[in-house]
Scaffold this active site. Structure first.
Site, PDB file in Angstrom:
ATOM      1  N   CYS A   2      -7.459  -4.923   0.528  1.00  0.00           N
ATOM      2  CA  CYS A   2      -8.099  -3.997   1.454  1.00  0.00           C
ATOM      3  C   CYS A   2      -7.291  -3.880   2.736  1.00  0.00           C
ATOM      4  CB  CYS A   2      -9.511  -4.482   1.769  1.00  0.00           C
ATOM      5  SG  CYS A   2     -10.494  -4.886   0.311  1.00  0.00           S
ATOM      6  N   ASP A  91     -15.924 -12.275  -4.159  1.00  0.00           N
ATOM      7  CA  ASP A  91     -15.363 -13.419  -3.443  1.00  0.00           C
ATOM      8  C   ASP A  91     -15.639 -13.319  -1.948  1.00  0.00           C
ATOM      9  OD1 ASP A  91     -13.650 -11.229  -3.235  1.00  0.00           O
ATOM     10  OD2 ASP A  91     -11.815 -12.391  -3.358  1.00  0.00           O
ATOM     11  N   VAL A 281      13.185  -3.598 -13.329  1.00  0.00           N
ATOM     12  CA  VAL A 281      13.980  -2.596 -12.616  1.00  0.00           C
ATOM     13  C   VAL A 281      15.408  -2.598 -13.137  1.00  0.00           C
ATOM     14  CG1 VAL A 281      14.932  -1.959 -10.367  1.00  0.00           C
ATOM     15  CG2 VAL A 281      12.594  -2.787 -10.533  1.00  0.00           C
TER      16      VAL A 281
END
Length: 618
Positions: A2, A91, A281
């Protein structure tokens, strides 16, 4: 994963949509705010655990309020351990229940990555905290009685409009990144890893607490023999990987290079998933590790994707990539990190990586000399001889050659200053060119910290490992991965930085980390059980970026436009004539170092033009 933002005693009306927009890429699923007393909390949510509305933030519970960024991987274990029950499996709720039970002592129980603001309404006390390694960022603006805190510098600087800190920028050029608390702004600092702040928002009295100190781990010597150490390492790594997969309500993927760190993580994760998504990659002009990665993917039956990065859009993307850091940045590996995160997001929202393994187990080639000699305490003969040899030998231009390795070894052996020894070993940008600075690098914090570490009763190897954990990993490598992944709303999880491995690895004997000239010896021994033999003995490579070519070809025009402009910021810090001579190749440095120096100054100018001047013009 977040984004969080908060203000205390901020009287000017805040455009909450501007805050949400600035943090949207960190939390595109939900945005909300809460206010209590003189505190305002903002939160943007990327839903990974408890996808129901019960996971909404800022979250209130029994007189507590929290805005939380991160993941607590063992939170369900803690609920069972302490008999905690809730209808929500979030959590975030576990943090609030744990705080109610034991206060901030709860941090010692957490295995996770986190930065949060927790307000105890009963006691009118605010806590700002970060995890052990500092995976999740938190920046704090303090001026008078006004505070702001944020997951990102970009939105913090837009709202607070702080002034430039030229001394910090001088240190940035010299070191190549902002060291620990340092930011490019006055009155803005970064909360350090393993720390929390306790603040009374009524009288603005604060107390900073160190709740985790990596130094303590190096003071504890493991008593396990080699065989038992490998078995314990295997157990702890499996435990860490499984936790980071179990604590997600979404599918988890894995970055997979041709190295042993991501290979081990992938091998263990694949046994825990029905069909693991893996990503490798492939860069033009560099060593191609995709073949080795493919062998691991085939062995474990992963759903494998090779991300071919041709950098065809680099000229268009470079300013976006660099300005996304919110501060001057010159880590060129941020470029492929950005592109591979972008590609991975098309397949998954959560991805595992091997971050931290090199700093814990001795993965860089430059660690080898410190295993055998104490360069932090060299004798006079060593210093004088090294200085003479380094002065007469031809400059080393080949990045991965043994001659370059020897040349750099002589350079840092010739220094007497601990700071120069460390900087030369880890980031030799402007070391030796201090007289070219108009504002001399002060390096106060890093000088004090390195001198303190150098006085510890530790081996030279453990000293530089601890230095790297506290500086390069915290201040450069983890932010790079956090910015790259969160730019695409992708969550990166690092099993090697688990609570248990951070407690286990430092105490291992030196020869378990560096054996003769073999780096990460114990990890290679463990890898025999999981990975193809040809992969195990590969040297550490990382992203081999063609920076010299970029600086002189693909990015030459844009770099010169920035560095040769009339209104440059760097010319207030370092002599412009020196940079002009550097561009014209009149300075005696290797081609690789020249490219790094120019890219470092370029990163400063992009930050200034795109974020500071543009912000002032709005």
């Amino acid at each position: 994963m977040c984004g969080i933002f908060g203000t205390i005693n901020y009287e000017i009306p805040v455009d909450q949509q501007k805050i949400f927009q600035g943090l949207w890429h960190r939390g595109p699923d939900e945005q909300d705010r809460q206010s209590i007393d003189n505190l305002h909390l903002y939160h943007t949510r990327l839903a990974i655990q408890d996808l129901s509305p019960m996971g909404k933030q800022p979250m209130e519970y029994n007189g507590l309020m929290i805005a939380f960024n991160g993941e607590i991987y063992n939170h369900l274990e803690l609920r069972e351990k302490y008999g905690l029950e809730s209808a929500s499996n979030s959590d975030t709720r576990t943090i609030l229940m744990m705080y109610e039970l034991m206060g901030m002592k709860m941090l010692e129980e957490f295995d996770g990555m986190f930065a949060f603001a927790l307000y105890d309404l009963k006691n009118r006390m605010l806590y700002l905290a970060r995890d052990r390694a500092g995976k999740k960022p938190l920046f704090i603006y303090r001026k008078g009685n006004t505070w702001m805190f944020s997951s990102e510098l970009n939105i913090l600087s837009q709202i607070a409009q702080p002034e430039i800190d030229y001394a910090a920028l001088s240190d940035y050029l010299y070191l190549g990144y902002h060291y620990r608390k340092s930011t490019p702004y006055l009155h803005v600092s970064e909360l350090e890893n393993g720390h929390y702040l306790k603040l009374d928002p009524q009288n603005m009295k604060e107390q900073e607490v160190t709740w985790f100190n990596m130094e303590e781990g190096y003071r504890q010597e493991s008593k396990l023999n080699h065989e038992d150490s490998i078995a314990q390492l295997d157990h702890l790594l499996q435990f860490a990987v499984h936790r980071r997969m179990d604590s997600s309500d979404l599918d988890v993927g894995s970055f997979l290079s041709g190295g042993i760190d991501s290979g081990l993580v992938t091998a263990i994760a694949a046994k825990h998933a029905s069909r693991l998504n893996t990503f490798t990659v492939r860069l033009p002009g560099s060593y191609d590790e995709s073949g080795l990665a493919a062998k691991v993917a085939k062995r474990y039956g992963t759903n494998h994707t090779v991300v071919d990065i041709d950098f065809s859009s680099l000229q268009d993307d470079i300013e976006t990539i660099l300005s996304g850091h919110g501060e001057p940045n010159c880590d060129n590996s941020a470029i492929p990190s950005y592109y591979v995160a972008k590609a991975a997001k098309q397949h998954t929202t959560v991805v595992l990586n091997g971050d931290g393994a090199d700093e814990l187990f001795g993965g860089y080639r430059r660690y080898v000399p410190f295993r055998h000699l104490d360069f932090f305490q060299p004798n006079n003969l060593t210093k004088i001889s090294a200085k003479i040899l380094a002065g007469i030998l031809p400059i080393a231009n080949e990045k991965q050659s043994y001659y370059t390795y020897l040349y750099r070894l002589l350079k840092f052996a010739s220094y007497t200053d601990v700071v120069k020894i460390y900087c030369s070993a880890s980031s030799d940008l402007f070391v030796g060119f201090e007289d070219q600075f108009l504002r001399r690098p002060l390096m106060k914090d890093i000088s004090a910290d390195l001198l303190a570490i150098n006085k510890l009763p530790l081996s030279a190897l453990n000293k530089i490992l601890l230095m790297d954990f506290q500086s390069m990993l915290f201040s450069r490598l983890l932010p790079k991965m956090d910015i790259a992944t969160m730019a695409h709303s992708l969550e990166g999880r690092s099993p090697f930085l688990s609570k248990e491995l951070l407690e286990f690895a430092p105490g291992l004997p030196d020869h378990f980390k560096i054996h003769n000239v073999t780096t990460k010896s114990i990890l290679r021994d463990l890898a025999v059980n999981y990975l193809p033999e040809e992969l195990i003995n590969q040297p550490k490579r990382g992203f081999e970026i063609p920076l010299r070519k970029w600086v002189d070809e693909e990015l030459k025009t844009v770099i010169n436009d920035y560095l040769l402009a009339k209104d440059t910021l760097y010319s207030r810090i370092i002599k412009k004539s020196f940079i002009e001579d550097l561009i014209a190749k009149k300075i005696r440095v290797s081609d690789e170092r020249r490219a790094k120096m120019l890219f470092c100054v370029f990163g400063l100018e992009v930050w200034y033009k795109k974020l500071i001047q543009k912000g002032n013009a709005l």
